[in-house]
Design a protein around this motif. Sequence first.
Motif, PDB file in Angstrom:
ATOM      1  N   LEU A 140      67.191 -27.596 -84.306  1.00  0.00           N
ATOM      2  CA  LEU A 140      67.646 -26.289 -84.004  1.00  0.00           C
ATOM      3  C   LEU A 140      68.517 -26.310 -83.212  1.00  0.00           C
ATOM      4  N   PRO A 162      70.354 -25.080 -89.922  1.00  0.00           N
ATOM      5  CA  PRO A 162      69.385 -24.779 -90.812  1.00  0.00           C
ATOM      6  C   PRO A 162      68.204 -25.874 -90.856  1.00  0.00           C
ATOM      7  N   ASN A 210      65.975 -19.240 -90.963  1.00  0.00           N
ATOM      8  CA  ASN A 210      66.606 -19.924 -90.126  1.00  0.00           C
ATOM      9  C   ASN A 210      66.356 -21.343 -90.778  1.00  0.00           C
ATOM     10  N   MET A 249      72.375 -18.858 -90.384  1.00  0.00           N
ATOM     11  CA  MET A 249      70.507 -19.130 -90.055  1.00  0.00           C
ATOM     12  C   MET A 249      71.135 -20.676 -89.224  1.00  0.00           C
ATOM     13  N   ARG A 303      72.949 -19.811 -86.597  1.00  0.00           N
ATOM     14  CA  ARG A 303      72.195 -19.381 -85.258  1.00  0.00           C
ATOM     15  C   ARG A 303      71.125 -18.120 -85.101  1.00  0.00           C
ATOM     16  N   ALA A 304      70.269 -18.398 -85.955  1.00  0.00           N
ATOM     17  CA  ALA A 304      69.197 -18.326 -86.241  1.00  0.00           C
ATOM     18  C   ALA A 304      68.104 -19.516 -85.319  1.00  0.00           C
ATOM     19  N   SER A 305      68.629 -20.569 -85.966  1.00  0.00           N
ATOM     20  CA  SER A 305      68.017 -21.997 -85.326  1.00  0.00           C
ATOM     21  C   SER A 305      68.508 -21.999 -84.532  1.00  0.00           C
ATOM     22  N   LYS A 318      66.288 -19.625 -82.388  1.00  0.00           N
ATOM     23  CA  LYS A 318      64.856 -19.300 -82.633  1.00  0.00           C
ATOM     24  C   LYS A 318      64.650 -21.289 -81.092  1.00  0.00           C
TER      25      LYS A 318
END
Length: 379
Positions: A299, A304, A322, A351, A353-355, A358
């Motif tokens: 992460l 992802p 993510n 995804m 960037r979202a990880s 997170k």
Amino acid sequence: MAVVAPQSSPAVQRIAFVGPSGSAMRQWRELLFADVITRGHRVLAIAPEFASVDLASLDEIGAEHALMAPESHGPKLFADWKAIGALKATLAEWAPDVVVTFGGQMMVHGALAAKGIGAGRIVAVVDGLPEHRFAGALAADEMPAWRYGQALRAAHQAVFHNRDDLALLKKLGLVPASLPTIVVPGSGVDLERNASLPLPPLDHGLVFLMIGGLDRRRGVMEYCAAAAKLRERSPTSRFLLAVTPDEGAQAIDIAELQRSPDVEFLGLAEEEGELLTEAHVFVYPGYAEGMPQPILRALAAGRPVLVADAAGCREAVDTRVNGCLVEPRNPGALADAMESFLRRPDLIPAMARASRAKAERFESVAGVRGKLLQILQLA
């Protein structure tokens, strides 16, 4: 419940850590040992085995160690009580002020041994529950639910690595109402040492990566089986696998992994950052851990993640934001989820960037360390 308030403590405290292996102790060395010793306290690491690299790691910071390796033949309950007796003898000789005990079976043994010698403070760390969550057969290194209840009744504080484990033990009536509990994400996320990494180009085929322990419960064989299913559908994709030592009772022979024609076996994982640099998607189908550190590092790197829908692991995923959750022990479902990335590789950058975002919402290593120092009454 909130962490108990710190109280005044002696100038020097003797803190014993009881765990399943020397490699597990090295993780605690990074998280806590060095800080405790720097504050002028003494640390004793007790485990059934230590490799030379484990001992060197402890010696480097001035931590002491003791080997606890009782005979294990005979009925399981008898063997358990022999292990507890051996731990009691070791603890009684060293006379710790605090005992921190972790690692499934060793967590239970350590808590009962510490209570047996009248340790002033016992901290039980529940870093994972049995594979079948007390609803199926137990492995040799797993304990029945009632033994967890014994350990928690012996403890003065309990630390859990995910909310699901705490909720299950509460549902089973095994967590005393008066026991202070806290949930932390394993060792926490180190965003400084685990920087966000740029993705490899997407136009040469996707690269999947798994880093996991040499225990079947980590999902390694499911990953190999899923790679075999995908090989025909996507011949340009790569499936990388690196492993870490694992003291689990369901060990995998490295030779078995080396024979897998569909997976690029990289051997023991050393520089995880370099491995993550090569990958587009991180896969971790393990189903018997509290909060796997490889997932948290993935992460932080901005990858992802595709993980089993199991306690601890599921906390790392916002589905289709993510990563993805898959049914545990199901290579077919894992292959289908991996194929979804092959069908829509254009979604991977978002995804990724979202990880990273997170990871930034998880508690940091420093935050976890601070809470543990408070629990040990050293902060």
